[in-house]
Write a protein that holds these residues in place. Structure first.
Motif, short mmCIF file in Angstrom:
data_model
loop_
_atom_site.label_atom_id
_atom_site.label_comp_id
_atom_site.label_asym_id
_atom_site.label_seq_id
_atom_site.Cartn_x
_atom_site.Cartn_y
_atom_site.Cartn_z
N THR A 1 0.91 -1.26 -0.09
CA THR A 1 -0.02 -0.10 -0.27
C THR A 1 0.71 1.26 0.10
O THR A 1 1.68 1.54 0.70
CB THR A 1 -1.00 0.02 1.15
N GLN B 1 1.01 5.61 -0.32
CA GLN B 1 0.40 6.97 -0.02
C GLN B 1 1.14 8.11 -0.50
O GLN B 1 2.34 7.78 -0.70
CB GLN B 1 0.10 7.30 1.50
N ASN B 2 0.33 9.18 -0.74
CA ASN B 2 1.05 10.28 -1.16
C ASN B 2 0.67 11.44 -0.26
O ASN B 2 -0.46 11.78 0.29
CB ASN B 2 0.27 10.85 -2.42
N ALA C 1 -1.76 10.14 2.73
CA ALA C 1 -3.21 10.20 2.46
C ALA C 1 -3.08 9.61 0.83
O ALA C 1 -2.15 9.06 0.51
CB ALA C 1 -3.97 11.51 2.67
N ASN C 2 -4.61 9.49 0.53
CA ASN C 2 -4.79 9.04 -0.91
C ASN C 2 -4.17 7.51 -1.13
O ASN C 2 -3.34 7.35 -2.09
CB ASN C 2 -4.00 10.06 -1.80
N SER C 3 -4.41 6.88 -0.35
CA SER C 3 -3.95 5.33 -0.26
C SER C 3 -4.18 4.52 -1.51
O SER C 3 -5.38 4.73 -2.05
CB SER C 3 -4.59 4.61 0.87
N THR D 1 -3.51 0.49 -2.98
CA THR D 1 -3.13 -0.71 -2.52
C THR D 1 -3.02 -1.58 -3.93
O THR D 1 -3.75 -1.52 -4.88
CB THR D 1 -4.02 -1.51 -1.76
N PHE E 1 -2.03 7.05 -8.88
CA PHE E 1 -2.87 7.17 -7.60
C PHE E 1 -4.40 7.69 -8.09
O PHE E 1 -4.54 8.07 -9.15
CB PHE E 1 -2.52 8.16 -6.98
N SER F 1 3.11 2.94 2.97
CA SER F 1 2.48 2.89 4.16
C SER F 1 2.11 1.40 4.91
O SER F 1 2.16 1.29 6.07
CB SER F 1 1.05 3.71 4.04
#
Length: 214
Positions: free
Chosen positions: A148, A150-151, A154-156, A158, A167, A182
């Motif tokens: 997983t 993230q940017n 946030a903005n996960s 997977t 993303f 993450s």
């Protein structure tokens, strides 16, 4: 002979005074209508300024506006603006964007004279940053596992397979981005690291983030 010279001097002074008054009157009309007024405006004596307000322009940027396809106006700061040339009592004007700022798109509200009439506050120019995708390539992920990303915390996203990724939420020109892992693959057979994961968003899509699991 001596009685003629004073009359001639008086006539010359009166002529000079009339010329001065005429010049002053012309100057007053020009200043009232603005040095950039068109002929119709000067002829009927009714002149209107076309202007408004600029918002959202990023620092060190500029946008070029036009009025009626001419009268170019380059703006480098947010706030009020006015075109150099005024318009006559017909109040016909159309404001357009000639050159967009780098990485932004500017739109105009109340861009023409119909129903509004020109004034220093009616034309609203709003600039927003362009939106771009953020992604890259995943390599080395073991089959049956996921990782997983993230940017900026946030903005996960997977991922369950190697290859290209993107993303779900776009990023804006000029913003900072920071891609990190993450959640490491589970089960933890390999650890994934990120390269080319930080920077400032250019005026194009980003696909250079590299995630390598090993």
């Amino acid at each position: 002979m001596n009685s003629i010279h004073p009359s001639a001097g008086i006539a010359k002074r009166l002529a000079a005074h009339r010329s001065h008054v005429t010049f002053a009157a012309i100057t007053l009309v020009l200043s009232a209508c603005g040095g950039g007024s068109d002929d119709n405006c000067l002829n009927n004596g009714t002149c209107y300024t076309v202007g408004g307000s600029l918002a959202g322009l990023l620092a060190n940027s500029s946008v070029t506006l036009q009025n009626n396809g001419a009268d170019n106006l380059v703006l480098s700061n947010n706030g009020g603006f006015s075109f150099n040339h005024t318009v006559d009592e017909s109040r016909n004007f159309t404001v357009t964007v000639l050159t967009q700022p780098v990485g932004q798109a500017c739109t105009i509200d109340h861009a023409d004279g119909s129903g509004y009439g020109p004034s220093d506050e009616n034309v609203d120019v709003n600039c927003t940053p362009n939106s771009h995708s953020l992604g890259g390539t995943l390599n080395g992920l073991a089959p049956g596992t996921t990782v997983t990303l993230q940017n900026k915390g946030a903005n996960s996203l997977t991922l369950a397979a190697n290859g290209g990724f993107r993303f779900p939420t776009n990023v804006k020109y000029g913003d900072a981005y920071s891609v990190m892992v993450s959640v490491q693959p589970s089960p933890p057979t390999r650890a994934c690291t990120v390269t080319n994961g930080t920077g400032t968003v250019p005026d194009s899509d980003l696909s250079t983030v590299m995630v390598t699991c090993q």
